[in-house]
Design a protein around this motif. Structure first.
Motif, PDB file in Angstrom:
ATOM      1  N   HIS A 123       0.835  -1.194   0.000  1.00 17.92           N
ATOM      2  CA  HIS A 123       0.000   0.000   0.000  1.00 17.92           C
ATOM      3  C   HIS A 123       0.869   1.243   0.000  1.00 17.92           C
ATOM      4  O   HIS A 123       1.782   1.383   0.805  1.00 17.92           O
ATOM      5  CB  HIS A 123      -0.915   0.016   1.228  1.00 17.92           C
ATOM      6  N   ARG A 124       0.580   2.171  -0.913  1.00 24.03           N
ATOM      7  CA  ARG A 124       1.399   3.365  -1.083  1.00 24.03           C
ATOM      8  C   ARG A 124       0.656   4.664  -0.817  1.00 24.03           C
ATOM      9  O   ARG A 124       1.243   5.629  -0.343  1.00 24.03           O
ATOM     10  CB  ARG A 124       1.946   3.418  -2.524  1.00 24.03           C
ATOM     11  N   ARG A 126      -2.521   6.598   0.898  1.00 20.40           N
ATOM     12  CA  ARG A 126      -3.636   6.601   1.838  1.00 20.40           C
ATOM     13  C   ARG A 126      -4.829   7.321   1.226  1.00 20.40           C
ATOM     14  O   ARG A 126      -4.688   8.352   0.557  1.00 20.40           O
ATOM     15  CB  ARG A 126      -3.234   7.297   3.149  1.00 20.40           C
ATOM     16  N   VAL A 226      -6.966  -0.239   6.302  1.00 19.19           N
ATOM     17  CA  VAL A 226      -5.620   0.325   6.239  1.00 19.19           C
ATOM     18  C   VAL A 226      -5.408   1.352   7.347  1.00 19.19           C
ATOM     19  O   VAL A 226      -4.370   1.353   8.034  1.00 19.19           O
ATOM     20  CB  VAL A 226      -5.356   0.962   4.852  1.00 19.19           C
ATOM     21  N   ALA A 251      -7.199  -3.258  -6.478  1.00 14.84           N
ATOM     22  CA  ALA A 251      -6.141  -3.006  -5.492  1.00 14.84           C
ATOM     23  C   ALA A 251      -5.365  -1.742  -5.836  1.00 14.84           C
ATOM     24  O   ALA A 251      -5.055  -0.919  -4.960  1.00 14.84           O
ATOM     25  CB  ALA A 251      -5.205  -4.208  -5.403  1.00 14.84           C
ATOM     26  N   CYS A 254      -7.127   1.288  -4.945  1.00 19.39           N
ATOM     27  CA  CYS A 254      -7.147   1.511  -3.495  1.00 19.39           C
ATOM     28  C   CYS A 254      -5.791   1.952  -2.956  1.00 19.39           C
ATOM     29  O   CYS A 254      -5.632   2.080  -1.736  1.00 19.39           O
ATOM     30  CB  CYS A 254      -7.585   0.232  -2.776  1.00 19.39           C
ATOM     31  N   GLY A 255      -4.830   2.187  -3.850  1.00 21.17           N
ATOM     32  CA  GLY A 255      -3.544   2.702  -3.417  1.00 21.17           C
ATOM     33  C   GLY A 255      -2.435   1.682  -3.294  1.00 21.17           C
ATOM     34  O   GLY A 255      -1.370   1.980  -2.744  1.00 21.17           O
ATOM     35  N   PHE A 256      -2.638   0.469  -3.801  1.00 25.20           N
ATOM     36  CA  PHE A 256      -1.610  -0.569  -3.756  1.00 25.20           C
ATOM     37  C   PHE A 256      -0.823  -0.602  -5.067  1.00 25.20           C
ATOM     38  O   PHE A 256      -1.329  -0.204  -6.115  1.00 25.20           O
ATOM     39  CB  PHE A 256      -2.237  -1.950  -3.544  1.00 25.20           C
TER      40      PHE A 256
END
Length: 273
Positions: A123-124, A126, A226, A251, A254-256
């Motif tokens: 995850h990168r 938020r 998260v 994904a 969602c920030g991954f």
């Protein structure tokens, strides 16, 4: 410079970095699989976890096959017997950067087959949660089991074991369970599960009822999980999903981002018998 990226190729992890990261993530996944009565042990050149209370493959698998070619081949043979004695219908091994590079050929020679191509993600970015998700409560567990059972095709006995395992997880401080209620209906629209171990957070499952998909429910669940993992001091948050297709695109939304590949190998126990 991003320390998790190979400076010569921004899209790839350096092999040593990938192995170190995979080792951390796999350790957390193994810890999650043992809740509450799971067994983690070494079998030959692999690490193995078995949990009778959880029928899902992630709670009954081996990983980190690292050794000589003969050691890995012998380990695959030993794993077949271990899974058979545990009453599992299928033996499962996840091959990642912690596994010898020759695993494909070794597995093929031993009668194991590649059944799923996965990717590990980190995850990168938020994202702000809207506060629609809430912590799961005991009365939510049967509905959560229904969602998972429909998604995984569990039998009635598998559903009963999963219900027992979720009851253990809801009481474990390392576990995060979030649900979103379905407006106007006495049911939940979606469910997500997370776990944290030694600073490594995992987003393990995200399931949204088919009729409520593409409405932001899944993203809200991921954002909530998260956030909670970081509040519990997660230094990084990882996930796994099937390579390509909608799961990977979801994904990424969602920030991954993908960091390394994982291949699932399986051996049907009834084939041996």
């Amino acid at each position: 410079m991003d320390p998790l990226h190979d400076p010569d190729d921004e899209a790839l992890l350096d092999p040593r970095q990938a192995r170190d990261l995979a080792g951390l993530i796999e350790t957390a996944r193994l810890a999650s699989a043992t809740v509450r009565y799971g067994l983690r042990t070494r079998v030959g050149a692999a690490t193995l976890v078995l949990n009778q209370d959880n029928p899902l493959p992630i709670a009954n698998h081996a990983c980190a096959l690292w050794g000589t070619l003969a050691e890995v081949a012998g380990t695959l043979l030993a794993l077949e017997q271990v899974f058979a004695e545990a009453g599992r219908a299928e033996a499962v091994v996840y091959a990642s950067p912690t596994t010898v590079a020759e695993i494909e050929g070794i597995a093929d020679d031993a009668g194991w087959r590649a059944v799923e191509e996965l990717v590990a993600l980190l995850h990168r970015v938020r994202q702000d949660a809207k506060g629609l998700a809430r912590p799961a409560e005991d009365h939510d567990l049967p509905a959560i089991v229904d969602l998972i059972a429909d998604d995984a095709g569990l039998s009635a006995s598998g559903e009963r074991r999963l219900l027992r395992n979720l009851g253990h997880r809801i009481d474990d401080p390392r576990c995060v369970l979030r649900v979103v209620d379905d407006p106007g209906a006495d049911r939940i629209a979606g469910f997500a599960q997370g776990f944290i171990e030694r600073g490594i957070g995992l987003v393990e499952q995200v399931i949204v009822r088919p009729g409520r998909r593409r409405r932001g429910v899944g993203r809200e669940l991921v954002a909530e999980v998260v956030d909670e993992l970081h509040e519990r001091d997660a230094l990084l948050v990882a996930a796994h999903c099937e390579e390509g297709g909608t799961a990977e695109r979801f994904a990424e939304a969602c920030g991954f981002e993908v960091v390394y590949a994982v291949t699932a190998y399986a051996r049907r126990i009834d084939d041996l018998l």
